[in-house]
Design a protein around this motif. Sequence first.
Motif, PDB file in Angstrom:
ATOM      1  N   SER A 192      -9.528   6.147  -5.895  1.00 30.78           N
ATOM      2  CA  SER A 192     -10.456   6.755  -4.949  1.00 30.78           C
ATOM      3  C   SER A 192     -11.514   7.591  -5.655  1.00 30.78           C
ATOM      4  CB  SER A 192      -9.708   7.582  -3.894  1.00 30.78           C
ATOM      5  OG  SER A 192      -8.924   8.540  -4.538  1.00 30.78           O
ATOM      6  N   VAL A 231       0.832  -1.199   0.000  1.00 36.68           N
ATOM      7  CA  VAL A 231       0.000   0.000   0.000  1.00 36.68           C
ATOM      8  C   VAL A 231       0.871   1.254   0.000  1.00 36.68           C
ATOM      9  CG1 VAL A 231      -1.528   1.356   1.462  1.00 36.68           C
ATOM     10  CG2 VAL A 231      -2.033  -1.040   1.025  1.00 36.68           C
ATOM     11  N   TYR A 281      -7.499   6.206   0.383  1.00 31.59           N
ATOM     12  CA  TYR A 281      -7.729   4.925  -0.256  1.00 31.59           C
ATOM     13  C   TYR A 281      -6.751   3.880   0.262  1.00 31.59           C
ATOM     14  CZ  TYR A 281      -9.075   1.545  -3.753  1.00 31.59           C
ATOM     15  OH  TYR A 281      -9.541   0.414  -4.370  1.00 31.59           O
ATOM     16  N   ARG A 282      -5.535   4.330   0.553  1.00 29.03           N
ATOM     17  CA  ARG A 282      -4.543   3.392   1.099  1.00 29.03           C
ATOM     18  C   ARG A 282      -5.056   2.782   2.406  1.00 29.03           C
ATOM     19  NH1 ARG A 282       0.584   5.075  -1.501  1.00 29.03           N
ATOM     20  NH2 ARG A 282       0.281   7.218  -2.118  1.00 29.03           N
ATOM     21  N   PRO A 310     -18.675   8.738  -0.085  1.00 28.01           N
ATOM     22  CA  PRO A 310     -18.087   9.652  -1.072  1.00 28.01           C
ATOM     23  C   PRO A 310     -19.140  10.195  -2.034  1.00 28.01           C
ATOM     24  CG  PRO A 310     -16.735   7.690  -0.875  1.00 28.01           C
ATOM     25  CD  PRO A 310     -17.980   7.440  -0.080  1.00 28.01           C
ATOM     26  N   PRO A 314     -13.891  12.204  -2.776  1.00 25.93           N
ATOM     27  CA  PRO A 314     -13.363  10.844  -2.621  1.00 25.93           C
ATOM     28  C   PRO A 314     -13.110  10.505  -1.160  1.00 25.93           C
ATOM     29  CG  PRO A 314     -11.690  12.302  -3.524  1.00 25.93           C
ATOM     30  CD  PRO A 314     -12.957  13.089  -3.480  1.00 25.93           C
ATOM     31  N   VAL A 315     -12.968   9.219  -0.911  1.00 25.84           N
ATOM     32  CA  VAL A 315     -12.698   8.759   0.439  1.00 25.84           C
ATOM     33  C   VAL A 315     -11.374   9.381   0.910  1.00 25.84           C
ATOM     34  CG1 VAL A 315     -11.527   6.667  -0.396  1.00 25.84           C
ATOM     35  CG2 VAL A 315     -12.490   6.706   1.895  1.00 25.84           C
ATOM     36  N   LEU A 339     -17.003   8.419  -7.895  1.00 22.61           N
ATOM     37  CA  LEU A 339     -17.502   9.733  -8.310  1.00 22.61           C
ATOM     38  C   LEU A 339     -17.558   9.869  -9.814  1.00 22.61           C
ATOM     39  CD1 LEU A 339     -15.452  11.803  -5.765  1.00 22.61           C
ATOM     40  CD2 LEU A 339     -17.775  10.935  -5.564  1.00 22.61           C
ATOM     41  N   TYR A 346     -12.818  -1.248  -7.309  1.00 24.46           N
ATOM     42  CA  TYR A 346     -12.816  -0.324  -6.167  1.00 24.46           C
ATOM     43  C   TYR A 346     -12.975  -1.122  -4.868  1.00 24.46           C
ATOM     44  CZ  TYR A 346     -14.303   3.657  -3.307  1.00 24.46           C
ATOM     45  OH  TYR A 346     -14.416   4.613  -2.335  1.00 24.46           O
ATOM     46  N   ILE A 355      -7.548   0.030   2.027  1.00 17.24           N
ATOM     47  CA  ILE A 355      -7.015  -1.292   1.668  1.00 17.24           C
ATOM     48  C   ILE A 355      -6.503  -2.019   2.915  1.00 17.24           C
ATOM     49  CG2 ILE A 355      -5.220  -2.487   0.365  1.00 17.24           C
ATOM     50  CD1 ILE A 355      -5.456  -0.274  -1.703  1.00 17.24           C
ATOM     51  N   ILE A 356      -5.819  -1.268   3.756  1.00 17.46           N
ATOM     52  CA  ILE A 356      -5.340  -1.875   5.001  1.00 17.46           C
ATOM     53  C   ILE A 356      -6.536  -2.292   5.855  1.00 17.46           C
ATOM     54  CG2 ILE A 356      -4.048  -1.442   7.112  1.00 17.46           C
ATOM     55  CD1 ILE A 356      -2.305   0.459   5.489  1.00 17.46           C
TER      56      ILE A 356
END
Lengths: 56, 711
Positions: free
Chosen positions: A46, A34, B239-240, B229, B235-236, A50, B160, B243-244
């Motif tokens: 991300s 990551v 994003y990293r 979102p 956006p969130v 949208l 996603y 995933i975690i």
Amino acid sequence: MYKQILRSIADVGVFGSISLILFFTVFCLVLIRVVTTKKSHIQKMSNLPLDNSMIN
Amino acid sequence: MNNTTVDTFYYNNKLVRDFAYATAFWGLIGMLVGLLAAFQLVYPELNFELPYTTFGRTRPLHTNAVIFAFVGNGIFMGVYYSLPRLLKTPMYSKKLGNIHFWGWQGIIVAAAVTLLLGMTTGKEYAELEWPIDIAITIIWVIFGANMMATILQRRESHLYVAIWFYIATWVTVAVLHIVNSMEIPVNLFKSYSVYAGVQDALVQWWYGHNAVAFFLTTPYLGLMYYFMPKAANRPVYSYRLSIIHFWALIFIYIWAGPHHLLYTALPDWAQSLGMAFSLMLIAPSWGGMLNGLLTLRGAWDKVRQDPVLKFMVVAVTAYGMATFEGPLMSIKAVNAISHYTDWTIAHVHIGTLGWNGFLTFGIMYWLFPRIFRTKLYSIKLANAHFWIGTMGILFYAVPLYWAGFTQSLMWKEFTEEGFLAYPNFLETVTQILPMYLMRAIGGSLYVVGLLIMLYNIYKTVKQGDFLEAEKAQAPPRALAHVHEADHWHRWIEKRPMQLLVASMFVILIGGVVEMVPTFLISSNVPTISTVKPYTPLELQGRDIYIAEGCYVCHSQMIRPFRDETERYGEFSKGGEFVYDHPFQWGSKRTGPDLHRIGGKYSDSWHYNHMLEPVSMSPGSIMPSYSWLIEDKLDTHTTAKKIRVMQQLGVPYPKGYDKIANNDLEAQAQAIAERLKKDNIEVEADREIIALIAYLQRLGTDIKKQPKEEDE
């Protein structure tokens, strides 16, 4: 009774260790991946919810 | 690359709408049944002296309805909306979608009917009998097939994170459901779990805990990562982090089940493992919560105006609270106090009313105006719903926390002379009845809020114009491909099947490491030599106990604490449950533990108590079970039941099934005669006789030859 069960399988404590080591490994792998992901890609991902392809 | 090539296609909103209607409808039903159950605890008359409406049946109906009907339909509503849009393709098959929809509603109806009729496996949140279990499997596979096929035909090559959550949900629920539903049918409406006692408990709570994790949490996290979102139009946050959040959560969750069995006869190492992983859960859960809340950074002015975001903020906050509290309750010292009390009930309702309920409401307020091409009928009403609902949650939870602490402290209090301060369990119940009443009022507020929403949505639908097929355009997948060096995460993002397999692998490790040892040792669990199989009459009585849902109010697991051994007797040993298919340890003590009830009272005490609990225990809130005295015991099933038990390894002598009813009648006759001596006239062939036989047997075996092989 616990002790009898415990004695009946050798080294039962090892299960706890296995699980924690497994988790730690998986977690580290995910973390490395990551962190090393490119920013542009993260941004693209991300924005997926949208991204409006609807037309009306 | 040729940018002029675009595909035109249509998203189908019909299934989204139908699942949304179903969510609203079943939500209302499930919560009304919950209200009834809540009031029954304060006013036992509301059990109506009918088998179908007693608490032992309304409570399972409530839990199943809100989990699988309300939240279940909510999941499908969200998935059928978000999945195609994230993948830029319609769902693979309308037909499969329709089968899924009607199949699921059919299952819900069948579940409602059978639960009220007392057809139950007796395992919490998995009460449905085997034909329905099979139907669930089929419909779940259809849902999964439709989902995976949609993913395969996608135009967006990257998946996603919400979709990861959907896939992991699908895989895990399938595994959980199949493993926990292993049962051998006696007839169409009755089966026995293939697992017994300690193992059954471990499998059940591995399932039960992960039903919370993978039915109430991960799919809703997927919805959060999509709809939040969307609603905030940003956006969130990270994003990293998402995933975690995903990998850590699915890895850790699956291990945490044994925290439901702390201090029980489950082996110690499994308990410790459950506790360790439960504590670790705080990290990813809070990561996820912060990720959700921080998505709204800089948009708080919007939150103040938009009821959708308000609902979502409270939902995510409730997620954070519940996932902080859960690990806390897994600490053994805390669990010693919280377990068996209303603390647990308060805890799950923070999760369900706050997290699931409010996220569902937020999504609905967002969704309906969109698919009906209109504005929400009334923002004011939505705000009213928000405030009433929030008050409802508080009025629900706070009194129950209070009740939980109060009762637990009363259970554990000793006088200076070393006696229990409240030896009469009932005293600790009547003490908290006012809190139960407040809880029921809080629940009513929450339902009022829901009604306001239903009206608002009805009006919105009325004024709107339904958009069944929503036109969309996107480049075909081959063209959409931008070539970048393939990284591992992209490898996963682009390969749904690998993702499916990887998440299955991750969740299986946890299940296997916990369960395999417990199963391997099954053969060497030191069977206490005096523990013998139930007699046919007791077995039938046990099935009445299960059918009436006594396990929702009574535990059969005495923990090794001084106050419990003082109150109930010798603490429970794993070897005592080897013939219990299914186990009946219970999870909540609304009434006292019954594991050592055998021999505590006379047969006639039980008779009178079951007929009219208040006659023996003034002020009791236990329902009256008068029909057990009128209803004849069905002995046609005895032979088959014995044979199934033999199949499961219960050592009845060969050919015993043929003569079992003789023993049954003889034992019943003896009980009827004892009752007669106490001036109670009752036929020996009534259900009450079998139930008394079972109660009198409970926990007595180890007394026959004290302290042999157990520690």
